[in-house]
Write a protein that holds these residues in place. Structure first.
Motif, PDB file in Angstrom:
ATOM      1  N   LEU A  99      -2.942   5.854  -1.840  1.00  0.00           N
ATOM      2  CA  LEU A  99      -2.740   6.324  -3.206  1.00  0.00           C
ATOM      3  C   LEU A  99      -2.560   5.196  -4.194  1.00  0.00           C
ATOM      4  O   LEU A  99      -2.772   5.380  -5.400  1.00  0.00           O
ATOM      5  CB  LEU A  99      -1.506   7.233  -3.266  1.00  0.00           C
ATOM      6  CG  LEU A  99      -1.510   8.458  -2.350  1.00  0.00           C
ATOM      7  CD1 LEU A  99      -0.175   9.185  -2.469  1.00  0.00           C
ATOM      8  CD2 LEU A  99      -2.666   9.386  -2.692  1.00  0.00           C
ATOM      9  N   GLY A 100      -2.152   4.044  -3.697  1.00  0.00           N
ATOM     10  CA  GLY A 100      -1.921   2.918  -4.595  1.00  0.00           C
ATOM     11  C   GLY A 100      -1.914   1.603  -3.850  1.00  0.00           C
ATOM     12  O   GLY A 100      -1.607   1.554  -2.656  1.00  0.00           O
ATOM     13  N   CYS A 101      -2.286   0.549  -4.560  1.00  0.00           N
ATOM     14  CA  CYS A 101      -2.257  -0.797  -3.998  1.00  0.00           C
ATOM     15  C   CYS A 101      -1.705  -1.728  -5.063  1.00  0.00           C
ATOM     16  O   CYS A 101      -2.121  -1.665  -6.229  1.00  0.00           O
ATOM     17  CB  CYS A 101      -3.660  -1.228  -3.588  1.00  0.00           C
ATOM     18  SG  CYS A 101      -3.763  -2.928  -2.952  1.00  0.00           S
ATOM     19  N   HIS A 102      -0.764  -2.581  -4.666  1.00  0.00           N
ATOM     20  CA  HIS A 102      -0.112  -3.490  -5.606  1.00  0.00           C
ATOM     21  C   HIS A 102      -0.037  -4.877  -4.971  1.00  0.00           C
ATOM     22  O   HIS A 102       0.454  -5.018  -3.849  1.00  0.00           O
ATOM     23  CB  HIS A 102       1.274  -2.976  -5.974  1.00  0.00           C
ATOM     24  CG  HIS A 102       1.248  -1.538  -6.402  1.00  0.00           C
ATOM     25  ND1 HIS A 102       0.848  -1.140  -7.651  1.00  0.00           N
ATOM     26  CD2 HIS A 102       1.523  -0.387  -5.708  1.00  0.00           C
ATOM     27  CE1 HIS A 102       0.886   0.177  -7.723  1.00  0.00           C
ATOM     28  NE2 HIS A 102       1.293   0.657  -6.566  1.00  0.00           N
ATOM     29  N   PRO A 120      -1.499 -15.356  -6.378  1.00  0.00           N
ATOM     30  CA  PRO A 120      -2.568 -16.030  -7.117  1.00  0.00           C
ATOM     31  C   PRO A 120      -3.876 -15.265  -6.920  1.00  0.00           C
ATOM     32  O   PRO A 120      -4.166 -14.796  -5.822  1.00  0.00           O
ATOM     33  CB  PRO A 120      -2.624 -17.416  -6.453  1.00  0.00           C
ATOM     34  CG  PRO A 120      -1.255 -17.615  -5.868  1.00  0.00           C
ATOM     35  CD  PRO A 120      -0.816 -16.247  -5.427  1.00  0.00           C
ATOM     36  N   GLU A 121      -4.648 -15.129  -7.990  1.00  0.00           N
ATOM     37  CA  GLU A 121      -5.938 -14.419  -7.956  1.00  0.00           C
ATOM     38  C   GLU A 121      -5.786 -12.940  -7.577  1.00  0.00           C
ATOM     39  O   GLU A 121      -6.704 -12.328  -7.026  1.00  0.00           O
ATOM     40  CB  GLU A 121      -6.919 -15.110  -6.995  1.00  0.00           C
ATOM     41  CG  GLU A 121      -7.125 -16.588  -7.265  1.00  0.00           C
ATOM     42  CD  GLU A 121      -7.779 -16.871  -8.614  1.00  0.00           C
ATOM     43  OE1 GLU A 121      -8.463 -15.970  -9.141  1.00  0.00           O
ATOM     44  OE2 GLU A 121      -7.590 -17.981  -9.141  1.00  0.00           O
ATOM     45  N   ALA A 122      -4.656 -12.348  -7.877  1.00  0.00           N
ATOM     46  CA  ALA A 122      -4.468 -10.925  -7.567  1.00  0.00           C
ATOM     47  C   ALA A 122      -5.492 -10.057  -8.290  1.00  0.00           C
ATOM     48  O   ALA A 122      -5.918  -9.023  -7.769  1.00  0.00           O
ATOM     49  CB  ALA A 122      -3.051 -10.495  -7.949  1.00  0.00           C
ATOM     50  N   GLY A 123      -5.892 -10.469  -9.491  1.00  0.00           N
ATOM     51  CA  GLY A 123      -6.882  -9.706 -10.231  1.00  0.00           C
ATOM     52  C   GLY A 123      -8.214  -9.619  -9.507  1.00  0.00           C
ATOM     53  O   GLY A 123      -8.887  -8.572  -9.531  1.00  0.00           O
ATOM     54  N   GLU A 124      -8.607 -10.708  -8.853  1.00  0.00           N
ATOM     55  CA  GLU A 124      -9.859 -10.708  -8.096  1.00  0.00           C
ATOM     56  C   GLU A 124      -9.742  -9.784  -6.881  1.00  0.00           C
ATOM     57  O   GLU A 124     -10.685  -9.051  -6.545  1.00  0.00           O
ATOM     58  CB  GLU A 124     -10.198 -12.130  -7.631  1.00  0.00           C
ATOM     59  CG  GLU A 124     -10.273 -13.172  -8.741  1.00  0.00           C
ATOM     60  CD  GLU A 124     -11.459 -12.951  -9.661  1.00  0.00           C
ATOM     61  OE1 GLU A 124     -12.388 -12.218  -9.295  1.00  0.00           O
ATOM     62  OE2 GLU A 124     -11.455 -13.526 -10.771  1.00  0.00           O
ATOM     63  N   MET A 125      -8.588  -9.795  -6.232  1.00  0.00           N
ATOM     64  CA  MET A 125      -8.408  -8.968  -5.029  1.00  0.00           C
ATOM     65  C   MET A 125      -8.332  -7.483  -5.362  1.00  0.00           C
ATOM     66  O   MET A 125      -8.906  -6.651  -4.657  1.00  0.00           O
ATOM     67  CB  MET A 125      -7.137  -9.402  -4.280  1.00  0.00           C
ATOM     68  CG  MET A 125      -7.273 -10.724  -3.550  1.00  0.00           C
ATOM     69  SD  MET A 125      -5.809 -11.092  -2.546  1.00  0.00           S
ATOM     70  CE  MET A 125      -4.867 -12.107  -3.674  1.00  0.00           C
ATOM     71  N   ILE A 126      -7.644  -7.142  -6.464  1.00  0.00           N
ATOM     72  CA  ILE A 126      -7.439  -5.726  -6.757  1.00  0.00           C
ATOM     73  C   ILE A 126      -8.750  -5.061  -7.150  1.00  0.00           C
ATOM     74  O   ILE A 126      -8.938  -3.852  -6.932  1.00  0.00           O
ATOM     75  CB  ILE A 126      -6.365  -5.530  -7.852  1.00  0.00           C
ATOM     76  CG1 ILE A 126      -5.729  -4.143  -7.737  1.00  0.00           C
ATOM     77  CG2 ILE A 126      -6.918  -5.755  -9.236  1.00  0.00           C
ATOM     78  CD1 ILE A 126      -4.940  -3.915  -6.479  1.00  0.00           C
ATOM     79  N   LEU A 169       0.844  -1.183   0.000  1.00  0.00           N
ATOM     80  CA  LEU A 169       0.000   0.000   0.000  1.00  0.00           C
ATOM     81  C   LEU A 169       0.881   1.236   0.000  1.00  0.00           C
ATOM     82  O   LEU A 169       1.866   1.312   0.741  1.00  0.00           O
ATOM     83  CB  LEU A 169      -0.908   0.030   1.239  1.00  0.00           C
ATOM     84  CG  LEU A 169      -1.943  -1.078   1.388  1.00  0.00           C
ATOM     85  CD1 LEU A 169      -2.668  -0.947   2.730  1.00  0.00           C
ATOM     86  CD2 LEU A 169      -2.943  -1.050   0.244  1.00  0.00           C
ATOM     87  N   ILE A 170       0.503   2.220  -0.812  1.00  0.00           N
ATOM     88  CA  ILE A 170       1.180   3.501  -0.865  1.00  0.00           C
ATOM     89  C   ILE A 170       0.255   4.528  -0.214  1.00  0.00           C
ATOM     90  O   ILE A 170      -0.892   4.694  -0.636  1.00  0.00           O
ATOM     91  CB  ILE A 170       1.480   3.931  -2.320  1.00  0.00           C
ATOM     92  CG1 ILE A 170       2.089   2.768  -3.127  1.00  0.00           C
ATOM     93  CG2 ILE A 170       2.362   5.161  -2.332  1.00  0.00           C
ATOM     94  CD1 ILE A 170       3.403   2.278  -2.625  1.00  0.00           C
ATOM     95  N   VAL A 171       0.734   5.201   0.825  1.00  0.00           N
ATOM     96  CA  VAL A 171      -0.124   6.087   1.630  1.00  0.00           C
ATOM     97  C   VAL A 171       0.461   7.502   1.666  1.00  0.00           C
ATOM     98  O   VAL A 171       1.659   7.685   1.906  1.00  0.00           O
ATOM     99  CB  VAL A 171      -0.265   5.544   3.064  1.00  0.00           C
ATOM    100  CG1 VAL A 171      -1.118   6.474   3.918  1.00  0.00           C
ATOM    101  CG2 VAL A 171      -0.862   4.133   3.042  1.00  0.00           C
ATOM    102  N   ALA A 172      -0.391   8.500   1.434  1.00  0.00           N
ATOM    103  CA  ALA A 172       0.023   9.897   1.528  1.00  0.00           C
ATOM    104  C   ALA A 172       0.201  10.275   2.997  1.00  0.00           C
ATOM    105  O   ALA A 172      -0.695  10.047   3.812  1.00  0.00           O
ATOM    106  CB  ALA A 172      -1.017  10.800   0.873  1.00  0.00           C
TER     107      ALA A 172
END
Length: 452
Positions: A399-402, A406-412, A389-392
């Motif tokens: 600001l961002g989550c990476h 496995p199944e990262a597409g479902e989580m994002i 997580l990117i936090v201001a």
């Protein structure tokens, strides 16, 4: 003046079909649509859908190995490419038919022909027929780009990969973007010896550096031979394959060379220049927030505009166009905070700013963790997951989550909702974890890994 159509759409991909369906079915416009190839466009016919099915197919060898570790008595079988390809082609036929039915139900007249623009209110089909129209929408998508090197005709692109007569034993994937990296993983999973050559310093340029490095390491651990800082000088046919002559002075032979070095807007020969439209450097059509070009009657959506080349974006742009022009509901699509998934093995999901982009903008905190997930740890594998997580610092907004997992597409997809709503790190912290899951790490990271 009386027109043959209120709207004529050039291109039957996701964006064009959505615009046509909404304009005709929801708003009662008289709509014609021309498609020179198969209905469904890149995503359905030669992109997202067949690629994801190949991703599924390529994951079974690891699943079989994990099943044995969990006590199942299973053996590896041989993968039959012909069986898979036959079922894949049948599925694409089904989806194309569904697209055609949707358009017919909405009252759209489909012309199976190439169309070009004659003037701001007239289009011509390859058959010679001409139609007048109040508005024109260009939705012709993109096309794979292959550099002009000696032997380029020996290579294929992602357009042809789904229709191979047989799988190669040795494959070279040229490129470092998400399409190249995904197909390197797919072919590797299907038992092909894969090399990936990319001229840049690291694959997946544009994504968070830590996340893309994590993906590259995992790909190499699976046996994919990644060479960065490497480009092809020429390709040569040999008696036993295709020889690639490389910028570092080396040579290697392969049975298949797949170029995935980017896509260009599919605008050549459409007649746009004759309208006085000045195209971008790569052939993209400049448009405003309402997808309108400098010619008031001509609009464009999707990959042809060079904004964000993702199917859901094209669909949203097409829908917004139809609501604006035919529904008297001025609508724009916000291109900020669009989530994306890269279907490598493991997958990568991303939304918002990378660490590099965020720290160039303002002071930030980075919350990150890497761990061995329960499922594969039990099976004795060394796979690692990354959550970030990117936090201001000032606003505390995420600001961002990476995610690399496995199944990262479902989580994002779900994380994107919270971030789109302006969630702060404290909102994440107040959310109770779902245990035991990988995603619970997104709400249990209390201390920043670093501050920038």
């Amino acid at each position: 003046m009386t027109f043959d159509y209120d709207l004529f759409v050039i291109g039957g991909g996701s964006g064009g079909v959505r615009a046509a369906r909404v304009a005709s079915g929801d708003w009662g416009a008289r709509v014609g649509l021309a498609e020179e190839s198969r209905m469904g466009g890149t995503c359905v016919i030669r992109g997202c859908v067949p690629k994801k099915l190949m991703v599924f197919a390529s994951a079974f060898p690891e699943a079989i190995a994990e099943a044995r570790a969990y006590g199942w008595s299973v053996t590896d079988g041989a993968f039959d490419w012909t069986v898979f390809r036959t079922r894949l082609e049948a599925e694409l036929d089904r989806l194309e038919a569904a697209y055609r039915t949707t358009l017919k139900t909405a009252g759209v007249i489909v012309h199976d022909s190439r169309a070009t623009i004659v003037d701001p209110h007239r289009v011509r089909l390859a058959t010679g027929e001409e139609f007048t129209t109040r508005h024109i929408l260009v939705a012709t998508g993109g096309w794979p780009f292959v550099p002009d090197i000696p032997g380029k005709d020996l290579a294929i692109t992602s357009n042809e990969i789904f229709h191979l007569p047989a799988l190669p034993k040795r494959a070279l994937v040229v490129g470092g973007g998400y399409i190249a990296s995904e197909f390197a993983c797919i072919l590797n999973g299907l038992g092909v010896a894969v090399s990936q050559y990319y001229r840049g310093a690291q694959i997946l340029r544009g994504f968070d550096d830590e996340a893309r490095g994590h993906v590259a390491n995992a790909m190499q651990a699976r046996g994919i031979d990644i060479h960065c800082g490497t480009d092809i000088l020429r390709l040569e046919q040999t008696a036993t394959g295709i020889r690639a002559v490389v910028t570092d002075g080396t040579e290697a032979e392969f049975d298949l060379v797949l170029y995935a070095t980017g896509r260009r807007p599919n605008t050549a020969g459409l007649g746009l220049e004759a309208l006085g439209l000045e195209l971008g450097r790569s052939g993209e059509i400049p448009v405003d927030a309402y997808s309108q070009t400098a010619v008031p009657s001509v609009f464009a959506v999707g990959d042809v505009t060079g904004r964000i080349n993702l199917t859901p974006v094209a669909i949203r742009e097409g829908h917004a166009f139809a609501d604006t022009v035919f529904g008297a509901k001025p609508t724009t699509f916000d291109h900020e905070l669009v989530a994306s998934a890269v279907f490598t093995q493991p997958e990568m999901g991303s939304v918002g700013l990378s660490e590099e982009a965020a720290k160039a903008q303002e002071p930030i905190e980075i919350y990150a963790t890497s761990f061995r997930p329960m499922k594969t740890l039990f099976a004795g594998k060394q796979d690692r997951v990354l959550m970030k997580l990117i936090v201001a610092q000032a606003s505390r907004k995420v600001l961002g989550c990476h995610i690399v997992a496995p199944e990262a597409g479902e989580m994002i997809q779900l994380a994107a909702i919270a971030i789109r709503m302006g969630a702060t790190k404290e909102d994440f912290d107040r959310t109770c974890a779902v245990h035991p899951t990988m995603a619970e790490e997104l709400v249990t990271m209390r201390k920043p890994a670093r501050i920038a």
